[in-house]
Design a protein around this motif. Structure first.
Motif, PDB file in Angstrom:
ATOM      1  N   UNK A 193      19.532  47.260   9.999  1.00 10.82           N
ATOM      2  CA  UNK A 193      18.278  47.584  10.021  1.00 10.82           C
ATOM      3  C   UNK A 193      17.936  48.378   8.745  1.00 10.82           C
ATOM      4  N   UNK A 194      16.696  48.147   8.345  1.00 17.12           N
ATOM      5  CA  UNK A 194      15.928  48.994   7.476  1.00 17.12           C
ATOM      6  C   UNK A 194      14.524  49.174   7.743  1.00 17.12           C
ATOM      7  N   UNK A 195      13.886  50.166   7.287  1.00 17.72           N
ATOM      8  CA  UNK A 195      12.426  50.671   7.432  1.00 17.72           C
ATOM      9  C   UNK A 195      11.415  49.531   7.138  1.00 17.72           C
ATOM     10  N   UNK A 196      11.992  48.416   6.502  1.00 18.03           N
ATOM     11  CA  UNK A 196      11.102  47.404   6.117  1.00 18.03           C
ATOM     12  C   UNK A 196      11.247  45.902   7.045  1.00 18.03           C
ATOM     13  N   UNK A 197      12.335  46.339   8.001  1.00 18.03           N
ATOM     14  CA  UNK A 197      12.576  45.127   8.964  1.00 18.03           C
ATOM     15  C   UNK A 197      14.118  44.755   9.326  1.00 18.03           C
ATOM     16  N   UNK A 198      14.262  43.866  10.143  1.00 19.07           N
ATOM     17  CA  UNK A 198      15.545  43.388  10.293  1.00 19.07           C
ATOM     18  C   UNK A 198      16.557  42.335   9.344  1.00 19.07           C
ATOM     19  N   UNK A 199      17.357  42.675   9.022  1.00 19.77           N
ATOM     20  CA  UNK A 199      18.256  41.819   7.866  1.00 19.77           C
ATOM     21  C   UNK A 199      19.530  40.987   8.786  1.00 19.77           C
ATOM     22  N   UNK A 200      19.519  39.694   8.791  1.00 24.06           N
ATOM     23  CA  UNK A 200      20.452  39.022   9.575  1.00 24.06           C
ATOM     24  C   UNK A 200      21.276  38.438   8.417  1.00 24.06           C
ATOM     25  N   UNK A 201      22.732  38.277   8.697  1.00 25.54           N
ATOM     26  CA  UNK A 201      23.664  37.889   7.567  1.00 25.54           C
ATOM     27  C   UNK A 201      24.571  36.738   8.370  1.00 25.54           C
ATOM     28  N   UNK A 202      24.583  35.573   7.936  1.00 20.66           N
ATOM     29  CA  UNK A 202      25.668  34.499   8.729  1.00 20.66           C
ATOM     30  C   UNK A 202      26.530  34.005   7.582  1.00 20.66           C
ATOM     31  N   UNK A 203      27.630  34.752   7.326  1.00 20.79           N
ATOM     32  CA  UNK A 203      28.431  34.307   6.247  1.00 20.79           C
ATOM     33  C   UNK A 203      29.132  32.940   6.309  1.00 20.79           C
ATOM     34  N   UNK A 204      29.380  32.419   7.506  1.00 25.27           N
ATOM     35  CA  UNK A 204      29.682  31.169   7.723  1.00 25.27           C
ATOM     36  C   UNK A 204      28.843  30.070   7.049  1.00 25.27           C
ATOM     37  N   UNK A 205      27.337  30.240   7.002  1.00 25.84           N
ATOM     38  CA  UNK A 205      26.585  29.343   6.316  1.00 25.84           C
ATOM     39  C   UNK A 205      26.067  29.623   4.939  1.00 25.84           C
ATOM     40  N   UNK A 206      26.706  30.923   4.478  1.00 25.02           N
ATOM     41  CA  UNK A 206      26.391  31.608   3.125  1.00 25.02           C
ATOM     42  C   UNK A 206      24.725  31.937   3.011  1.00 25.02           C
ATOM     43  N   UNK A 207      24.158  32.410   3.978  1.00 26.75           N
ATOM     44  CA  UNK A 207      22.857  32.707   4.001  1.00 26.75           C
ATOM     45  C   UNK A 207      22.682  33.948   4.660  1.00 26.75           C
ATOM     46  N   UNK A 208      21.408  34.696   4.203  1.00 27.33           N
ATOM     47  CA  UNK A 208      20.955  35.862   4.996  1.00 27.33           C
ATOM     48  C   UNK A 208      19.408  35.450   5.448  1.00 27.33           C
ATOM     49  N   UNK A 209      18.950  36.228   6.390  1.00 28.15           N
ATOM     50  CA  UNK A 209      17.697  35.824   7.019  1.00 28.15           C
ATOM     51  C   UNK A 209      16.578  37.091   7.076  1.00 28.15           C
ATOM     52  N   UNK A 210      15.578  36.948   6.556  1.00 26.26           N
ATOM     53  CA  UNK A 210      14.729  38.173   6.597  1.00 26.26           C
ATOM     54  C   UNK A 210      13.283  37.577   6.655  1.00 26.26           C
ATOM     55  N   UNK A 211      12.317  38.455   6.955  1.00 26.46           N
ATOM     56  CA  UNK A 211      10.884  38.163   6.987  1.00 26.46           C
ATOM     57  C   UNK A 211      10.326  38.386   5.480  1.00 26.46           C
ATOM     58  N   UNK A 212       9.399  37.860   5.250  1.00 26.34           N
ATOM     59  CA  UNK A 212       8.786  37.811   3.899  1.00 26.34           C
ATOM     60  C   UNK A 212       8.508  39.484   3.374  1.00 26.34           C
ATOM     61  N   UNK A 213       8.058  40.250   4.311  1.00 23.61           N
ATOM     62  CA  UNK A 213       7.859  41.647   3.906  1.00 23.61           C
ATOM     63  C   UNK A 213       9.143  42.222   3.564  1.00 23.61           C
ATOM     64  N   UNK A 214      10.252  42.089   4.290  1.00 26.39           N
ATOM     65  CA  UNK A 214      11.490  42.634   3.751  1.00 26.39           C
ATOM     66  C   UNK A 214      11.838  42.080   2.394  1.00 26.39           C
ATOM     67  N   UNK A 215      11.919  40.630   2.127  1.00 33.82           N
ATOM     68  CA  UNK A 215      12.261  40.269   0.992  1.00 33.82           C
ATOM     69  C   UNK A 215      11.224  40.552  -0.162  1.00 33.82           C
ATOM     70  N   UNK A 216      10.037  40.765  -0.050  1.00 38.43           N
ATOM     71  CA  UNK A 216       9.049  41.318  -1.014  1.00 38.43           C
ATOM     72  C   UNK A 216       9.597  42.687  -1.414  1.00 38.43           C
ATOM     73  N   UNK A 217       9.947  43.708  -0.413  1.00 37.22           N
ATOM     74  CA  UNK A 217      10.388  45.119  -0.444  1.00 37.22           C
ATOM     75  C   UNK A 217      11.713  44.987  -1.270  1.00 37.22           C
TER      76      UNK A 217
END
Length: 323
Positions: free
Chosen positions: A152-176
């Motif tokens: 969790x962050x003040x700018x939104x939820x962060x999801x991490x999936x190590x098996x696929x070598x990816x993380x997932x976030x909404x554009x607002x969090x990526x921008x922050x």
């Protein structure tokens, strides 16, 4: 004098001869390691030593959160595990892997506790703590993990999936993240789905962006006297086609080098070098050795090495359209 810390070692799927030999080696290294090691049941152990035949089963039960040293036949390829030992193994090999485990345990316990105390005493939630980087390091380097993790962050939820070598976030969090420091809670297993609107990005990019907050020094569990090498190239997009960082990639995929050698050959300043090494460590790309590898060339060859690498970087930049 402070009392030596004790860590408990549990054995799963190993023959009696192997366990007996390991316990004998532990007596030999007692005093050479920073802690005292004792035997315990797997449920009570701090660290597990597991047969490669039992690794998959271990990752599915309640023991999966414990550091695990996989013992595999020396005639087979090394498994994709954070810690592994070929069987039969020697005393120094055992000492080395136990020291590596201790560094990871130190990260997840004493450093985490220290950062919690700092956060509580100062009320500072504006910067990401080492806690998040340590948790990111653990989930990325837990090779058998197929779970989804969340923070969790003040700018939104962060999801991490190590098996696929990816993380997932909404554009607002990526921008922050791109704009500056973001405060994240440590990653934990999550049942949250990857919702519509979340953008997938390479995990190295997350390690790079969060590692910017730890560029004044190496991460706490890394030794400045080590030699550093990359197992493979990171995502070039995250490096923003920087000539110095591409030079570091080329240098470190060829052979292991010290910090001073990396500074000399790449012309990176300390902050850029620490940032790069920390990001590679978190994302599981860094191989560090405290003992000098026999392949290290004499310092008198540094000029010739720099000339050869200069040609390599020039060719790489040409292929990337940067010349």
């Amino acid at each position: 004098m402070a009392q030596m810390q004790t860590q408990r070692l549990g054995f799963i799927g190993l023959g009696e001869d192997t366990v007996s030999a390991c316990l004998s080696m532990l007596k030999i290294i007692d005093g050479r390691s920073s802690v005292h090691w004792s035997q315990a049941t797997p449920a009570m152990a701090d660290v597990l030593m597991v047969s490669s035949l039992q690794e998959a089963q271990t990752s599915q039960d309640d023991l999966s959160q414990k550091p695990c040293i996989v013992i595999y036949p020396s005639s087979e390829e090394k498994p994709a595990s954070a810690f592994a030992l070929p069987h039969p193994f020697r005393v120094m090999q055992l000492l080395d892997v136990l020291d590596e485990v201790l560094r990871s345990l130190d990260t997840s316990s004493s450093h985490a506790e220290h950062n919690r105390e700092v956060s509580e005493s100062e009320g500072n939630s504006s910067l990401p703590s080492v806690d998040f980087c340590a948790s990111l390091y653990r989930v990325i380097n837990n090779k058998g993990s197929t779970e989804l993790y969340s923070s969790q962050s003040p700018e939104g939820l962060l999801l991490v999936k190590p098996g696929s070598h990816r993380f997932y976030a909404r554009p607002a969090l990526l921008h922050a993240l791109s704009a500056g420091p973001v405060s994240f809670s440590p990653l934990s297993p999550s049942s949250e789905p990857v919702s519509e609107g979340m953008v997938p990005r390479p995990l190295f990019e997350l390690a790079w962006l969060t590692g910017a907050n730890h560029c004044n020094d190496l991460l706490p569990w890394l030794d400045e006297d080590s030699h550093f090498k990359l197992s493979r190239w990171p995502s070039a997009a995250a490096l923003n086609k920087s000539r110095q960082l591409l030079s570091l990639c080329a240098l470190m995929t060829r052979r292991a080098l010290t910090l001073s050698e990396l500074k000399t050959l790449s012309h990176c300043d300390d902050k850029a070098l620490y940032h790069f090494i920390n990001a590679c460590e978190i994302s599981g790309l860094l191989v560090s050795q405290v003992r000098p590898p026999s392949a290290i060339a004499p310092s008198v060859q540094a000029g010739a090495e720099h000339h050869r690498l200069g040609g390599m970087i020039k060719g790489l930049r040409t292929r990337l359209g940067l010349s």
